[in-house]
Design a protein around this motif. Structure first.
Motif: not given
Ligand code: WT7
Length: 568
Positions: A252, A327-328, A351-352, A372, A446
């Motif tokens: 995404v 991710e973090p 997230q997606t 975050m 987070f």
């Molecule tokens: C999951 C979503 C849309 C971005 C690509 C991933 C983790 C996302 C962070 C952050 C810690 C994060 C969460 C979330 N995540 N950004 N800044 N800090 N964790 O999209 O594949 O839908 O994954 O990625 O766990 O729920 P995704």
């Protein structure tokens, strides 16, 4: 002064109509992302402005102006329509990061069809479950990926067209396959844009959960309203920027912020279709004079690992603004980037399912490394008590991240999976599935996911999918898949495997099983380690207790096993 101005002022009387007005959209109008990202920009006088600067690992380069993007997406849209593809039909993009991926995405949207981008490193099994779930009508791919499609197409009667964008005439095309060459096609000057409305489905992205098959996250054309404004205020994009989003549009980030947002703002972006190396990345930034860079924590940690000496070999003074997602983002990475690039990577969280940035550090705001940041204006965010789903009121308490539904880019459903979609909402909140705390100043911190999904280098992998695939290997009797800690990727996949009688637990078999998963699913899902066991910890009802194995990998307390059993 950043685009957002002052965050505190912005949140006071925020309304998404700010974005609607800038885009010239009114409730009930036609809204088509394909048109907004090309035709509209041309109409605004930027037809000759560069939209895409593309290159690959072998040094090939191609440049496209916004008018080129308009024509190419018209041409692809017209070709698809000529094949009989209708609005609402799902069209899969199964391509490396080549121009046809970006241009085809807009072409699909222009005819009102649904774009279904899939990561081109997926193996046939990963591809199959996603195409089968969406009952995809057509797939646009390249020669190098056709074999994977051929392997599964007999199980997919609804898949009518396999479009090959780089057919070279050497080997005959087979049933349902058709060649399409953007370069040889006469450019289509006028395409009748399908009059999609706010709630018309635009994009279908697949994401993995703990149990069951991947879910198709359904987005609508109205998502543009969020994507446009978040890119303007968080990524701080301006007319003279050269923007680089390192994400692949199979995910995404690569569509929301690697196609839709920058082009709807008329921004020049560059794409590198090549693997990762610190040297290649820095050279690319220097050569393309990248000003705004949106990347991911794993990449940043890899750059840290490559060291500071190599940074000094390049002139990276072009960089103005850096952000990260997936991710973090550890505090060290924020501090390191500030020191080495002169700009800190700003963490963004979404997230997606959310379709656009939800929590973020804004340019100009006080940065707390490791946090975050705060909610985007118009996004009501909180942390909830896991039992009552009531917002926690004490600063520092850890709870489930919840968002009040209502921002434009929110998913409108999981494809053919109403029950799972409904299960995401509690007490009027959408639950992201992550845990966090909020400090006194409203910054989110987070703490972890609330499920067993593995986040490896910013990509979600379902333990269930890997376990199911492992069972198809002749030697595997049963398995359990968990995350194991990793310096760069944060988490990698680890599999515990009990073998069938007659198979010998050795390193050779380990490699064979790893390769089996890589081919069937993807390199991301491939276990980095296989531990042979005689049996797996199970609940009384026979379910595998992944959390016991997980706790061991992370040196954590296993906790009360009787409650664990209830949870499962
Ligand atoms: C999951 C979503 C849309 C971005 C690509 C991933 C983790 C996302 C962070 C952050 C810690 C994060 C969460 C979330 N995540 N950004 N800044 N800090 N964790 O999209 O594949 O839908 O994954 O990625 O766990 O729920 P995704």
């Amino acid at each position: 002064m950043p685009n957002i101005g002052s965050y505190d002022e912005r949140i006071k009387d925020f309304d998404w109509s700010i974005s609607e007005k800038e885009l010239g959209y009114k409730d009930g109008d036609v809204i088509n992302i394909g048109w907004y990202c090309s035709d509209r920009i041309c109409q605004m006088g930027k037809a000759d402005k560069l939209a895409l600067l593309w290159e690959n690992a072998t040094g090939r380069e191609k440049n496209y102006t916004f008018n080129d993007v308009r024509l190419a997406s018209n041409t692809i849209g017209s070709f698809l329509r000529g094949l009989g593809i209708n609005d609402g039909d799902r069209v899969c993009l199964f391509l490396d990061k080549i121009p046809e991926l970006y241009l085809g995405f807009l072409g699909i949207l222009k005819i009102g069809a649904v774009a279904q981008p899939l990561f081109s490193a997926f193996g046939d099994e990963s591809l199959y479950v996603r195409l089968a779930n969406a009952e995809t009508t057509a797939i646009i791919t390249q020669r190098k990926h056709v074999a994977k499609v051929r392997k599964i197409r007999d199980q997919m009667p609804y898949l009518k067209h396999i479009i090959v964008v780089d057919y070279d005439g050497r080997k005959p095309l087979r049933e349902r396959e058709i060649a399409f060459s953007l370069e040889e096609q006469t450019p289509v000057e006028d395409l009748e844009i399908f009059p999609t409305k706010a709630e018309s489905t635009s994009v279908l992205h697949y994401t993995s959960g703990t149990t069951g098959q991947p879910k198709g996250v359904q987005h609508v054309h109205y998502s543009l309203i969020s994507q446009y404004l978040t890119a303007k205020w968080v990524l701080d994009l301006r007319d003279d920027d050269i923007y680089w989003c390192t994400a692949d549009p199979g995910w995404v980030t690569g569509t929301s912020y690697g196609i839709i947002a920058p082009w709807s703002l008329g921004i020049t972006q560059c794409v590198q279709d090549a693997g990762f190396s610190a040297e290649a990345w820095y050279r690319f930034i220097q050569k393309r004079k990248v000003t705004v860079w949106y990347s991911a924590p794993t990449a940043i940690r890899s750059l840290m690992k490559a060291g500071e000496e190599i940074v000094k070999k390049f002139d990276l003074s072009c960089l103005r603004h850096l952000a990260s997602v997936g991710e973090p983002l550890n505090a060290e990475a924020v501090i390191w980037s500030e020191r080495v690039f002169g700009h800190a990577f700003l963490d963004t969280y979404w997230q997606t399912e959310t379709g656009s940035i939800m929590l973020t550090n804004f340019p100009g705001m006080k940065i707390k490394p490791g946090s975050m940041g705060k909610a985007f204006p118009g996004v009501e965010a909180t942390v909830l008590d896991p039992k009552t789903y009531e917002p926690l009121t004490e600063p520092g308490q850890v709870g489930l991240i919840g968002f009040k539904p209502g921002w434009p880019a929110m998913m409108r459903g999981y494809w053919n999976n109403e029950a799972t979609y409904k299960g995401k909402f509690h007490n009027g909140w959408y639950l992201s599935g992550d845990r966090s705390s909020i400090d006194r100043e409203g910054y989110f911190w987070f703490t972890g996911r609330d499920d067993d999904v593995i986040n490896t280098g910013g990509h979600l992998v379902s333990p269930f999918e890997v376990e199911s695939a492992l069972l198809e290997h002749e030697a595997v009797a049963e398995s359990a898949v968990v995350a194991k800690p990793d310096e760069v990727n944060m988490e990698v996949v680890k599999a515990f495997v009990a073998l069938k009688p007659g198979f010998e637990a050795n390193a050779d078999l380990e490699l064979k099983i790893m390769n089996f998963i890589r081919k069937k699913l993807s390199p991301l899902a491939m276990p980095q380690e296989i531990e042979y066991v005689n049996s797996l910890p199970k609940t009384r009802s026979g379910k595998i207790m992944r959390r016991v194995l997980h706790a061991k990998e992370w040196n954590e307390e296993v906790g009360d096993l009787s409650t664990l059993e209830d949870d499962e």
